[in-house]
Design an enzyme around this catalytic site. Structure first.
Site: not given
Length: 161
Positions: A18, A42, A91
């Protein structure tokens, strides 16, 4: 001229992957807003306040950073805060499939007024995610070099409590 750039995520916790993207994204506009998303579905390891504090500590060397938080639609936050560009990190190819769908939906919600820019993560961090970092850390594995040192200290203090 790009005035406001947004890099949003859960950052639970912020990783060096990050931070790599934040350092690069900060060069793209006058202000980079790092937006911590509150996802009520979450159960985060860190509170929003803790995540914001960790980001502020990890980015204190970058002069044009603002750290904020929000819940709800990214598109609403973007419109309410006059964001010009949204940064998304990639990624691997599996990230791309998810992120392109989100970018296309957001473009529809923004009325195509805001651009989404994809930045590839550094190969050094292509395997790093907050979930993996938390799992390794909670199992007493070594995560040094995967999170900023200030974040590792924060995590160690939290787990001692």
């Amino acid at each position: 001229m790009i005035k406001k750039v947004l890099y949003a995520g859960s950052f639970d916790p912020i990783t060096n992957g990050h931070l790599d993207l934040i350092n690069r994204a900060a060069k793209l506009g006058d202000i980079l807003v790092v937006g911590v998303i509150e996802n009520r579905s979450k159960k985060p390891f860190f509170t929003v306040e803790e995540r914001m504090d960790m980001i502020e500590k990890a980015t204190d060397h970058i002069p044009n950073i603002e750290v904020d938080h929000f819940d709800g639609l990214l598109a609403h936050y973007v419109k309410q805060n006059n964001i010009d560009v949204v940064i998304r990190g990639l990624r691997a190819t599996m990230d791309f499939e998810y992120e392109i769908q989100m970018a296309q939906m957001n473009a529809r919600l923004y009325n195509n007024d805001v651009e989404t820019v994809f930045l590839m993560t550094s190969p050094d961090y292509s395997f790093v995610s907050s979930s993996i970092v938390k799992e390794v850390f909670t199992l007493n594995g070594d995560i040094k070099g995967l999170v900023p040192d200030k974040v590792l200290e924060y995590m160690e203090r939290k787990c001692k409590k």
